[in-house]
Design an enzyme around this catalytic site. Structure first.
Site, PDB file in Angstrom:
ATOM      1  N   ARG A 103       0.759  -1.121   0.024  1.00  0.00           N
ATOM      2  CA  ARG A 103      -0.033  -0.114  -0.022  1.00  0.00           C
ATOM      3  C   ARG A 103       0.728   1.233  -0.103  1.00  0.00           C
ATOM      4  O   ARG A 103       1.547   1.306   0.815  1.00  0.00           O
ATOM      5  CB  ARG A 103      -0.989  -0.001   1.242  1.00  0.00           C
ATOM      6  CG  ARG A 103      -1.611   1.112   1.487  1.00  0.00           C
ATOM      7  CD  ARG A 103      -2.735   1.302   0.630  1.00  0.00           C
ATOM      8  NE  ARG A 103      -3.655   2.713   0.740  1.00  0.00           N
ATOM      9  CZ  ARG A 103      -4.475   3.057   1.584  1.00  0.00           C
ATOM     10  NH1 ARG A 103      -5.017   1.981   2.588  1.00  0.00           N
ATOM     11  NH2 ARG A 103      -5.130   4.220   1.715  1.00  0.00           N
ATOM     12  N   ARG A 113      -5.297   1.263  -4.940  1.00  0.00           N
ATOM     13  CA  ARG A 113      -4.270   0.333  -3.808  1.00  0.00           C
ATOM     14  C   ARG A 113      -4.547  -1.118  -3.802  1.00  0.00           C
ATOM     15  O   ARG A 113      -5.539  -1.648  -4.291  1.00  0.00           O
ATOM     16  CB  ARG A 113      -4.964   0.864  -2.372  1.00  0.00           C
ATOM     17  CG  ARG A 113      -6.402   0.686  -2.147  1.00  0.00           C
ATOM     18  CD  ARG A 113      -7.021   1.367  -1.064  1.00  0.00           C
ATOM     19  NE  ARG A 113      -7.035   2.938  -1.513  1.00  0.00           N
ATOM     20  CZ  ARG A 113      -7.837   3.883  -0.830  1.00  0.00           C
ATOM     21  NH1 ARG A 113      -8.233   3.662   0.162  1.00  0.00           N
ATOM     22  NH2 ARG A 113      -7.742   4.941  -1.404  1.00  0.00           N
ATOM     23  N   ASP A 116      -6.620  -1.992   1.099  1.00  0.00           N
ATOM     24  CA  ASP A 116      -7.260  -0.943   2.316  1.00  0.00           C
ATOM     25  C   ASP A 116      -7.849  -1.629   3.422  1.00  0.00           C
ATOM     26  O   ASP A 116      -8.625  -2.700   3.087  1.00  0.00           O
ATOM     27  CB  ASP A 116      -8.208   0.030   1.651  1.00  0.00           C
ATOM     28  CG  ASP A 116      -8.529   1.018   2.340  1.00  0.00           C
ATOM     29  OD1 ASP A 116      -7.728   1.493   3.204  1.00  0.00           O
ATOM     30  OD2 ASP A 116      -9.762   1.406   2.144  1.00  0.00           O
ATOM     31  N   ASP A 118     -10.076  -0.759   6.729  1.00  0.00           N
ATOM     32  CA  ASP A 118     -10.321  -0.077   7.499  1.00  0.00           C
ATOM     33  C   ASP A 118     -11.260  -0.521   8.627  1.00  0.00           C
ATOM     34  O   ASP A 118     -11.845  -1.727   8.526  1.00  0.00           O
ATOM     35  CB  ASP A 118     -11.575   0.739   6.748  1.00  0.00           C
ATOM     36  CG  ASP A 118     -10.856   1.767   5.680  1.00  0.00           C
ATOM     37  OD1 ASP A 118      -9.722   2.132   5.804  1.00  0.00           O
ATOM     38  OD2 ASP A 118     -11.579   1.990   4.555  1.00  0.00           O
TER      39      ASP A 118
END
Length: 186
Positions: A103, A113, A116, A118
């Site tokens: 990343r 990317r 990711d 989150d």
């Protein structure tokens, strides 16, 4: 707090003396074999001390969202975990995995990317710090988060908004239909 209908870590795995928390992580990738990137991230999460994977959603494909450049479609999933890590320590672990998997954070917001990760929910916490906002901002409006979340934890509570499945049903059908289930690579 409700445990969202998913099992808890078992004491025989050494979790009896530790305080555990339910969290949901949103995973997304649109570079370098996105399905493989999601699987690699799940495998890396399994290796983090203090994280037990409880459930992994199916994979979903959708167009890149809120971007300024043309990008390939994203593959997304949600992972339910039980964790003994504090929210910011969990964020550190997620960012470390992102870095280890290529990343690159540049100036473009929502750039393409490799991976990711989150934190979308952590128990029923509301956090607004310089590094972390929980629940994840605008998750209650994003079908690419709600569809996989509702698949594995329809009763997951998004503080201030309601249950995942209810929030998903409130979205316009056109938004839900843009998040398509995908067959996983062999």
């Amino acid at each position: 707090m409700t445990r969202h209908d998913l099992p808890r870590p078992s004491p025989e795995r050494g979790h009896a003396e530790t305080s555990w928390h339910r969290a949901y992580l949103g995973l997304g990738s649109n570079l370098q074999g996105p399905q493989r990137q999601i699987q690699r991230a799940v495998d890396a999460l399994r290796q983090v001390p203090g994280i037990v994977i409880v459930a992994v959603s199916s994979l979903y494909e959708s167009a890149a969202w809120d971007v300024t450049s043309v990008q390939p479609d994203y593959i997304n999933a949600v992972v339910a975990i039980d964790t003994s890590l504090a929210p910011e320590s969990l964020l550190d672990a997620a960012m470390r995995i992102e870095g280890e998997h290529g990343r690159v954070r540049g100036p473009e917001r929502n750039a393409a990317r490799t991976i990711d990760i989150d934190i979308v929910l952590y128990d029923d916490l509301n956090i607004h710090s310089a590094r972390l906002t929980l629940p994840h901002p605008r998750m209650h409006e994003r079908a690419f988060v709600l569809r996989p979340l509702a698949e594995i934890a329809p009763h997951a509570h998004v503080p201030g908004y309601g249950e995942a499945a209810t929030l998903l049903r409130r979205l316009p059908r056109s938004a839900i239909d843009t998040v398509r289930p995908v067959a996983q690579e062999a």
